[in-house]
Design an enzyme around this catalytic site. Structure first.
Site, PDB file in Angstrom:
ATOM      1  N   ARG A  74      -5.840   7.153 -11.095  1.00 31.58           N
ATOM      2  CA  ARG A  74      -4.683   7.934 -10.617  1.00 31.58           C
ATOM      3  C   ARG A  74      -4.128   8.769 -11.766  1.00 31.58           C
ATOM      4  NH1 ARG A  74      -0.132   4.236  -8.247  1.00 31.58           N
ATOM      5  NH2 ARG A  74      -1.607   3.929  -6.550  1.00 31.58           N
ATOM      6  N   ARG A 143       6.688   5.431 -13.222  1.00 29.84           N
ATOM      7  CA  ARG A 143       5.466   6.096 -12.735  1.00 29.84           C
ATOM      8  C   ARG A 143       5.661   7.619 -12.636  1.00 29.84           C
ATOM      9  NH1 ARG A 143       2.563   2.420  -9.115  1.00 29.84           N
ATOM     10  NH2 ARG A 143       2.661   0.362 -10.053  1.00 29.84           N
ATOM     11  N   LYS A 207       6.926  -2.192 -11.198  1.00 24.18           N
ATOM     12  CA  LYS A 207       6.855  -0.723 -11.189  1.00 24.18           C
ATOM     13  C   LYS A 207       8.239  -0.106 -11.020  1.00 24.18           C
ATOM     14  CE  LYS A 207       4.137  -1.001  -7.425  1.00 24.18           C
ATOM     15  NZ  LYS A 207       3.409  -0.733  -6.172  1.00 24.18           N
ATOM     16  N   LYS A 209      10.113   3.829 -10.016  1.00 21.71           N
ATOM     17  CA  LYS A 209       9.784   5.165  -9.490  1.00 21.71           C
ATOM     18  C   LYS A 209      11.016   6.058  -9.435  1.00 21.71           C
ATOM     19  CE  LYS A 209       6.025   3.344  -6.654  1.00 21.71           C
ATOM     20  NZ  LYS A 209       5.485   3.173  -5.296  1.00 21.71           N
ATOM     21  N   CYS A 428      -1.424   5.980   4.646  1.00 22.70           N
ATOM     22  CA  CYS A 428      -1.848   5.465   3.336  1.00 22.70           C
ATOM     23  C   CYS A 428      -3.372   5.328   3.302  1.00 22.70           C
ATOM     24  CB  CYS A 428      -1.192   4.115   3.065  1.00 22.70           C
ATOM     25  SG  CYS A 428      -1.947   2.780   3.991  1.00 22.70           S
ATOM     26  N   CYS A 434      -8.639  -0.071  -0.591  1.00 21.62           N
ATOM     27  CA  CYS A 434      -7.443  -0.836  -0.947  1.00 21.62           C
ATOM     28  C   CYS A 434      -7.650  -2.327  -0.706  1.00 21.62           C
ATOM     29  CB  CYS A 434      -6.245  -0.354  -0.139  1.00 21.62           C
ATOM     30  SG  CYS A 434      -4.787  -1.335  -0.525  1.00 21.62           S
ATOM     31  N   CYS A 473      -0.738  -2.088   5.635  1.00 22.29           N
ATOM     32  CA  CYS A 473      -0.106  -3.378   5.359  1.00 22.29           C
ATOM     33  C   CYS A 473       1.371  -3.116   5.077  1.00 22.29           C
ATOM     34  CB  CYS A 473      -0.792  -4.073   4.169  1.00 22.29           C
ATOM     35  SG  CYS A 473      -0.214  -3.526   2.562  1.00 22.29           S
ATOM     36  N   CYS A 477       3.030   2.084   1.465  1.00 23.15           N
ATOM     37  CA  CYS A 477       2.670   3.225   0.618  1.00 23.15           C
ATOM     38  C   CYS A 477       2.855   4.574   1.301  1.00 23.15           C
ATOM     39  CB  CYS A 477       1.236   3.077   0.129  1.00 23.15           C
ATOM     40  SG  CYS A 477       0.993   1.577  -0.840  1.00 23.15           S
TER      41      CYS A 477
HETATM   42 FE1  SRM Z   1       1.155   1.986  -3.084  1.00 24.05          FE
HETATM   43  C1  SRM Z   1      -0.145  -0.969  -4.035  1.00 24.05           C
HETATM   44  C2  SRM Z   1      -1.926   3.199  -2.830  1.00 24.05           C
HETATM   45  C3  SRM Z   1       2.480   5.034  -2.883  1.00 24.05           C
HETATM   46  C4  SRM Z   1       4.223   0.566  -2.451  1.00 24.05           C
HETATM   47  N1  SRM Z   1      -0.682   1.186  -3.444  1.00 24.05           N
HETATM   48  C5  SRM Z   1      -0.974  -0.073  -3.882  1.00 24.05           C
HETATM   49  C6  SRM Z   1      -2.465  -0.170  -4.220  1.00 24.05           C
HETATM   50  C7  SRM Z   1      -2.639   0.168  -5.662  1.00 24.05           C
HETATM   51  C8  SRM Z   1      -3.140  -1.503  -3.829  1.00 24.05           C
HETATM   52  C9  SRM Z   1      -3.214  -2.583  -4.868  1.00 24.05           C
HETATM   53  O1  SRM Z   1      -2.181  -2.931  -5.484  1.00 24.05           O
HETATM   54  O2  SRM Z   1      -4.304  -3.115  -5.048  1.00 24.05           O
HETATM   55  C10 SRM Z   1      -3.024   0.953  -3.306  1.00 24.05           C
HETATM   56  C11 SRM Z   1      -4.353   1.572  -3.730  1.00 24.05           C
HETATM   57  C12 SRM Z   1      -5.088   2.063  -2.522  1.00 24.05           C
HETATM   58  C13 SRM Z   1      -6.291   2.864  -2.832  1.00 24.05           C
HETATM   59  O3  SRM Z   1      -7.406   2.420  -2.508  1.00 24.05           O
HETATM   60  O4  SRM Z   1      -6.163   3.955  -3.378  1.00 24.05           O
HETATM   61  C14 SRM Z   1      -1.817   1.856  -3.193  1.00 24.05           C
HETATM   62  N2  SRM Z   1       0.416   3.763  -3.021  1.00 24.05           N
HETATM   63  C15 SRM Z   1      -0.890   4.076  -2.816  1.00 24.05           C
HETATM   64  C16 SRM Z   1      -1.064   5.549  -2.508  1.00 24.05           C
HETATM   65  C17 SRM Z   1      -2.368   6.135  -3.029  1.00 24.05           C
HETATM   66  C18 SRM Z   1      -0.944   5.720  -0.989  1.00 24.05           C
HETATM   67  C19 SRM Z   1      -1.336   7.055  -0.436  1.00 24.05           C
HETATM   68  O5  SRM Z   1      -1.914   7.032   0.645  1.00 24.05           O
HETATM   69  O6  SRM Z   1      -1.038   8.100  -0.997  1.00 24.05           O
HETATM   70  C20 SRM Z   1       0.206   6.094  -3.165  1.00 24.05           C
HETATM   71  C21 SRM Z   1       0.008   6.413  -4.621  1.00 24.05           C
HETATM   72  C22 SRM Z   1       1.270   6.905  -5.225  1.00 24.05           C
HETATM   73  C23 SRM Z   1       1.137   7.460  -6.608  1.00 24.05           C
HETATM   74  O7  SRM Z   1       0.524   8.518  -6.737  1.00 24.05           O
HETATM   75  O8  SRM Z   1       1.690   6.874  -7.523  1.00 24.05           O
HETATM   76  C24 SRM Z   1       1.137   4.895  -3.036  1.00 24.05           C
HETATM   77  N3  SRM Z   1       3.034   2.673  -2.824  1.00 24.05           N
HETATM   78  C25 SRM Z   1       3.343   3.994  -2.645  1.00 24.05           C
HETATM   79  C26 SRM Z   1       4.677   4.123  -2.119  1.00 24.05           C
HETATM   80  C27 SRM Z   1       5.357   5.414  -1.734  1.00 24.05           C
HETATM   81  C28 SRM Z   1       6.187   5.985  -2.840  1.00 24.05           C
HETATM   82  O9  SRM Z   1       6.194   5.491  -3.958  1.00 24.05           O
HETATM   83  O10 SRM Z   1       6.873   6.979  -2.575  1.00 24.05           O
HETATM   84  C29 SRM Z   1       5.175   2.836  -1.986  1.00 24.05           C
HETATM   85  C30 SRM Z   1       6.545   2.451  -1.382  1.00 24.05           C
HETATM   86  C31 SRM Z   1       7.675   2.699  -2.305  1.00 24.05           C
HETATM   87  C32 SRM Z   1       7.881   1.521  -3.198  1.00 24.05           C
HETATM   88  O11 SRM Z   1       7.269   1.461  -4.242  1.00 24.05           O
HETATM   89  O12 SRM Z   1       8.652   0.634  -2.810  1.00 24.05           O
HETATM   90  C33 SRM Z   1       4.140   1.939  -2.428  1.00 24.05           C
HETATM   91  N4  SRM Z   1       1.950   0.079  -3.261  1.00 24.05           N
HETATM   92  C34 SRM Z   1       3.216  -0.278  -2.882  1.00 24.05           C
HETATM   93  C35 SRM Z   1       3.350  -1.709  -3.019  1.00 24.05           C
HETATM   94  C36 SRM Z   1       4.616  -2.543  -2.703  1.00 24.05           C
HETATM   95  C37 SRM Z   1       5.497  -2.619  -3.887  1.00 24.05           C
HETATM   96  C38 SRM Z   1       6.655  -3.556  -3.674  1.00 24.05           C
HETATM   97  O13 SRM Z   1       7.706  -3.313  -4.215  1.00 24.05           O
HETATM   98  O14 SRM Z   1       6.522  -4.556  -2.988  1.00 24.05           O
HETATM   99  C39 SRM Z   1       2.104  -2.199  -3.481  1.00 24.05           C
HETATM  100  C40 SRM Z   1       1.721  -3.655  -3.771  1.00 24.05           C
HETATM  101  C41 SRM Z   1       2.195  -4.103  -5.101  1.00 24.05           C
HETATM  102  O15 SRM Z   1       2.690  -3.342  -5.928  1.00 24.05           O
HETATM  103  O16 SRM Z   1       2.063  -5.309  -5.328  1.00 24.05           O
HETATM  104  C42 SRM Z   1       1.262  -1.055  -3.608  1.00 24.05           C
HETATM  105 FE1  SF4 Z   2      -3.050  -0.473   0.672  1.00 23.13          FE
HETATM  106 FE2  SF4 Z   2      -1.018  -1.491   2.007  1.00 23.13          FE
HETATM  107 FE3  SF4 Z   2      -0.633   0.522   0.319  1.00 23.13          FE
HETATM  108 FE4  SF4 Z   2      -1.875   0.984   2.563  1.00 23.13          FE
HETATM  109  S1  SF4 Z   2       0.258   0.286   2.405  1.00 23.13           S
HETATM  110  S2  SF4 Z   2      -2.554   1.681   0.545  1.00 23.13           S
HETATM  111  S3  SF4 Z   2      -2.984  -0.881   2.885  1.00 23.13           S
HETATM  112  S4  SF4 Z   2      -1.267  -1.500  -0.245  1.00 23.13           S
END
Ligand code: SRM
Ligand code: SF4
Length: 565
Positions: A74, A143, A207, A209, A428, A434, A473, A477
């Protein structure tokens, strides 16, 4: 804190020598396509995740092979802005070392998928050659800082972008580990000058943001950020920022101690005080965040545990000044504007719709090649949006016709005929990369959208703008808790159906039904679309209608805190 009171992850960070761990050794190990568990955790801070192709898992298991390990990379692109030369580098890296696709994320940057361990270093080095870093794109640090890509005026966009860049740079980790491991810089580990003045040796509990919105556009979903900044601009002049803290989407099914939360607006600061304020919020979180249970470690839980007013008092004590009362602002949408718009400097911006942000070359849809052709001629820049779309930005009027020709030639012109729901659909990544996905998301969207459009057609609602968010899930995201309609994955083919967020990113939705399949989802929506078509008031949005008509319980207030059931 004593060792007993911190998680294993904290121990790994503390012992990592500022994010070095044994990454060099893990990367060099020829026996496996994976890296060690501890290094895996540290790798995130460098902008990469180890994954495996889940489509191949079962087959590989049967053949007694290790999983098909691969890495996601990323980038960090503050404000989602990149030059045509940088675009061409991403294109080259995607084709040479990744799976031949580029993925625009919901945080305005690119992800590469399918990079093998041996190709990680060349990929990351090539990005750095193009002046793009990946450090702190993931990990327990600040981030990628996102900023409104769609403001109505050119100066407003420049201001938001400039501050996104400054924050991103200012809050970057200071360790030289990244340069040593990926860019062959001479080793300085343990050197006297090296320290992390803001983060300390264990970085943040989780993390962090930051997003900057420029009203009336909330295309960054500012209330979903740990630190949301609402730019207050008058006659082109930036007066400062309203500060919203504690937004976050992540939750776990069946665990009410985890929940999505919208940021709380706690005041206003002038621009010269912004960096110190951001540092202050990070410091309070650094020192008060939960380092034992990562599930409860995000800023939103720290705030709810301390109490908003105690958090604010602590913040003001640290930064040494009082926040001013917040200023008036108003949002009218959280989506993108498609097609051409003219900036006030006479340059033009073309927003293209990119389904789920995935740029690939598919039969009849050579989108990746189309963008490469555009980048080869484009004289402005590109902006990625938090809705996973793309703006070909700053086009001189003399180049518009040529860009239009390329857009048509490469079938990137889908934006011309989008239904209202397709204009506002975000999904997402989920399967196959993922590791946390419980259901399909990106791959399901193209199947789901035509079915929803057919229902909307039946009720004369095709052009009605409706915010649709899909997540594989509950981690959220795609920011699904801000969807007027949202599907949140439970198991393969099964989702929670959540409804009733507003159109501007200021109200969370509510679950209507849990763990249902597509047939049930479509049945529920059919009934509700019928009621919406016949009972709505003029210009009433779908989410607002559901709340007013009592389909869903009314929220206590617009920007609220929800307990996740
Ligand atoms: Fe996310 C984890 C993809 C935006 C909340 N996210 C992940 C992981 C890295 C899975 C993992 O931990 O193994 C995913 C990788 C998937 C893949 O195969 O690429 C993933 N997140 C993404 C992306 C690529 C989704 C997309 O379709 O665009 C986004 C990348 C953002 C970036 O460029 O930095 C992405 N993730 C978000 C957002 C939206 C935002 O930030 O505006 C959220 C919700 C906002 C937030 O953070 O609360 C988000 N991702 C999570 C979470 C839950 C965090 C939490 O507080 O509980 C996880 C799981 C974790 O961190 O344990 C996670
Ligand atoms: Fe993966 Fe869940 Fe984030 Fe979708 S919402 S990219 S399934 S961690």
């Amino acid at each position: 804190m004593s060792d007993a009171l911190v998680s294993e992850f904290e121990r790994i960070k503390a012992n990592s020598r500022l994010l070095r761990g044994t990454l060099v050794e893990s990367l060099a190990d020829p026996v496996t396509g994976a890296i060690s568990d501890d290094d895996n955790k540290l790798l995130k801070f460098h902008g990469s995740y180890q994954q495996d192709d889940r489509d191949l898992r079962e087959e590989r298991r049967k053949q007694k092979l290790e999983p098909a390990y691969q890495f996601m990379v990323r980038a960090r692109l503050a404000g989602g802005v990149l030059s045509p030369a940088q675009w061409l580098s991403f294109d080259h890296i995607a084709r040479t070392w990744a799976n031949g696709t580029l993925r625009i994320t919901t945080r305005q940057t690119f992800q590469l998928h399918g990079v093998f361990k041996r190709d990680l270093k060349p990929s990351i080095a090539a990005l750095n050659d193009a002046l793009v870093s990946t450090i702190a794109a993931c990990g327990d640090v600040n981030r990628n800082v996102v900023a409104s890509a769609n403001p109505a005026s050119t100066p407003a966009h420049r201001l938001a972008y400039r501050w996104a860049e400054r924050l991103s740079e200012h809050l970057k980790p200071k360790t030289r580990a990244y340069h040593e491991i990926w860019l062959d810089e001479k080793q300085v580990a343990g050197g006297e000058d090296e320290s992390e003045p803001l983060y300390g040796a264990t970085y943040l509990p989780r993390k962090f943001k930051i997003g900057i919105a420029v009203p009336p556009t909330n295309d960054v979903d500012v209330f979903a950020q740990d630190l949301g900044l609402i730019a207050i601009i008058q006659q082109g002049e930036l007066l400062g920022f309203n500060i919203a803290i504690g937004g976050g989407m992540g939750a776990s099914h069946g665990d009410p101690s985890t929940y999505p939360r919208l940021g709380s607006v706690i005041g206003f600061v002038t621009p010269e005080r912004l960096l110190r304020t951001a540092e202050g919020v990070i410091e309070v979180q650094r020192d008060h965040g939960d380092r034992l249970e990562r599930k409860h470690a995000r800023l939103k839980y720290t705030i709810d545990r301390m109490g908003l007013s105690a958090f604010k008092t602590e913040l003001e004590h640290r930064i040494g000044f009082t926040l001013q009362p917040s200023r008036a602002y108003g949002f009218d949408h959280n989506g993108d504007r498609y097609g051409w718009t003219e900036g006030d400097d006479g340059r033009w911006h073309l927003t293209l719709q990119i389904e789920s942000g995935r740029l690939a070359d598919l039969p009849g849809q050579p989108h990746l090649s189309g963008l490469r052709a555009i980048a080869e001629e484009h004289q402005g820049d590109f902006r990625l949006t938090c809705n996973q779309n793309l703006i070909v930005a700053n086009v001189p009027s003399t180049q518009r016709a040529r860009i239009d020709t390329l857009v048509s030639e490469y079938h990137l012109d889908g934006y011309r005929q989008l239904s209202g729901i397709r204009r506002h659909a975000v999904a997402c990544v989920a399967l196959p990369t993922c590791g946390l996905a419980m259901a399909e998301s990106e791959r399901y969207l193209p199947q789901l959208l035509p079915k929803l459009e057919a229902l909307l057609d039946q009720h004369g609602l095709r052009d009605e703008p409706i915010v649709l968010r899909l997540s594989g899930c509950p981690n959220g995201c795609s920011r699904p808790y801000l969807g007027e309609i949202a599907l949140v994955g439970r198991a393969m083919g099964r989702y929670d159906l959540r409804l009733g967020a507003d159109f501007i990113g200021q109200r969370l939705n509510r679950p209507l039904r849990e763990n249902i399949d597509e047939a049930e989802i479509l049945r529920e929506l059919d009934t509700l679309f019928a009621r919406y078509a016949s009972e709505r008031t003029q210009d009433e949005r779908f989410g607002d209608f559901l709340v007013r008509s009592g389909v869903l319980p009314a929220p206590a207030h617009a920007i609220d805190v929800e307990v996740f059931a």
